[in-house]
Design a protein around this motif. Structure first.
Motif, short mmCIF file in Angstrom:
data_model
loop_
_atom_site.label_atom_id
_atom_site.label_comp_id
_atom_site.label_asym_id
_atom_site.label_seq_id
_atom_site.Cartn_x
_atom_site.Cartn_y
_atom_site.Cartn_z
N GLY A 68 0.82 -1.21 0.00
CA GLY A 68 0.00 0.00 0.00
C GLY A 68 0.85 1.25 0.00
O GLY A 68 0.57 2.22 -0.72
N LEU A 103 2.39 1.84 -3.43
CA LEU A 103 1.39 2.45 -4.33
C LEU A 103 1.27 3.94 -4.06
O LEU A 103 1.26 4.77 -4.97
CB LEU A 103 0.04 1.77 -4.16
CG LEU A 103 -1.06 2.41 -4.98
CD1 LEU A 103 -1.05 1.87 -6.38
CD2 LEU A 103 -2.40 2.24 -4.36
N PHE A 104 1.21 4.27 -2.74
CA PHE A 104 1.10 5.67 -2.34
C PHE A 104 2.27 6.49 -2.89
O PHE A 104 2.07 7.56 -3.48
CB PHE A 104 1.04 5.75 -0.81
CG PHE A 104 0.99 7.13 -0.26
CD1 PHE A 104 -0.17 7.88 -0.34
CD2 PHE A 104 2.10 7.70 0.32
CE1 PHE A 104 -0.22 9.15 0.16
CE2 PHE A 104 2.06 8.97 0.82
CZ PHE A 104 0.90 9.71 0.74
N LEU A 129 -5.62 10.38 -2.48
CA LEU A 129 -4.61 9.34 -2.62
C LEU A 129 -4.35 8.67 -1.28
O LEU A 129 -4.22 7.44 -1.19
CB LEU A 129 -3.32 9.95 -3.17
CG LEU A 129 -2.12 9.02 -3.20
CD1 LEU A 129 -2.40 7.84 -4.09
CD2 LEU A 129 -0.90 9.75 -3.70
N SER A 164 -5.00 4.79 -0.50
CA SER A 164 -3.92 3.89 -0.07
C SER A 164 -4.28 3.21 1.25
O SER A 164 -3.95 2.03 1.44
CB SER A 164 -2.62 4.67 0.10
OG SER A 164 -2.31 5.34 -1.06
N ILE A 166 -6.44 0.38 0.33
CA ILE A 166 -5.66 -0.74 -0.24
C ILE A 166 -4.96 -1.50 0.88
O ILE A 166 -4.99 -2.74 0.93
CB ILE A 166 -4.61 -0.19 -1.22
CG1 ILE A 166 -5.27 0.35 -2.47
CG2 ILE A 166 -3.60 -1.27 -1.56
CD1 ILE A 166 -5.35 -0.59 -3.60
#
Lengths: 176, 101
Positions: free
Chosen positions: A99, A102-103, B13, B17, B20
């Motif tokens: 995660g 991705l960030f 974002l 995140s 996720i």
């Protein structure tokens, strides 16, 4: 720092901290409560951006209907922190790292984005009369199709949720 | 620094995140489902922000349709989770491993 900025930072802090509470709390009921608070913070953002209709719909549909459904299911299954399944430390670490990666990747992408100033004066594009006009002229076909989607979702939920022992003749609709 | 579009990009974002991470970290199927809702809301927030910036009502209607789809998705998804709980008496997604055999 005018009132818009102060409200933005307060609501953002509330949204992010409650979102962290959703994924970190052990008890699923607490997770649902944190998610409801996150939705309220996001609704606050909508009001801040003059999207009053969406703010109300967000509260009614998400915080009202969907989260109550989640709460019902959790209480129906009698889930609590004791029976909560836990992943191993390694898998949790892997989840956090992926995660975070991705960030970082998307952050690197939007870092160079040109900032566009926000017009902080009130506008009326988010009011229900304006949205209704656009919805029933430009987007009338998707609107009608979404009714078919809802119908199929309703039938699907009933068919999936039905008990297995179907009686051969005229089963009573006890699920409803 | 006054709030501009980049702030909203960062905020959504961050929320996305977190969603996720939650979906990857937790094993409870209901929590994973809630994280998916969180991701949908992060996208909604960004759509509304750009609707405000460009003064366009279309993005807000997209948010409306996303909410419609999310409601339908939750109805079916929770039915599936209830069904799974009835079969295996757990909402642990690792039990679904056996689907691959």
């Amino acid at each position: 720092m005018d009132i818009y900025d102060i409200l933005f930072w307060v609501l953002s802090a509330m949204a992010v901290s409650c979102a962290l509470g959703v994924i970190l709390s052990r008890n699923p009921v607490n997770s649902v409560m944190f998610l409801i608070l996150t939705f309220f913070a996001i609704s606050g953002h909508y009001i801040l951006m003059n999207a009053q209709f969406l703010a109300i719909v967000n509260i009614i549909v998400y915080a009202g209907a969907i989260m109550v459904l989640f709460l019902f299911v959790i209480m129906l299954m009698n889930l609590n922190a004791d029976v909560e399944p836990q992943k191993g430390q390694l898998v949790q670490l892997a989840g956090v790292i992926s995660g975070g990666v991705l960030f970082l990747v998307v952050l690197a992408g939007i870092k160079s984005a040109r900032p566009i100033a926000i017009d902080k004066t009130a506008s009326d594009i988010g009011l229900i009369s304006n949205l209704g006009k656009v919805l029933f002229t430009k987007y009338v076909l998707p609107f009608e199709i979404s009714s078919v989607l809802f119908l199929s979702a309703m039938i699907g939920a009933i068919v999936i949720g039905k008990k297995e022992e179907a009686r051969p003749i005229a089963p009573r609709d006890e699920e409803l | 620094m006054p709030v501009n579009s980049t702030h909203y990009l960062f905020l959504s974002l961050l929320l996305f995140s977190i969603g996720i991470m939650g979906a990857l970290m937790r094993r409870n199927a209901i929590i994973i489902f809630m994280c998916i809702e969180l991701m949908l809301n992060a996208v909604n927030l960004l759509l509304v922000a750009f609707s405000k910036i460009y003064g366009d009502a279309d993005a807000q209607l997209f948010v409306f349709f996303i909410m419609v789809v999310a409601a339908a998705e939750v109805a079916v998804g929770l039915a599936i989770i209830v069904m799974m709980y009835r079969k295996v008496h757990s909402v642990d997604i690792n039990i679904l491993n056996r689907l691959k055999h």
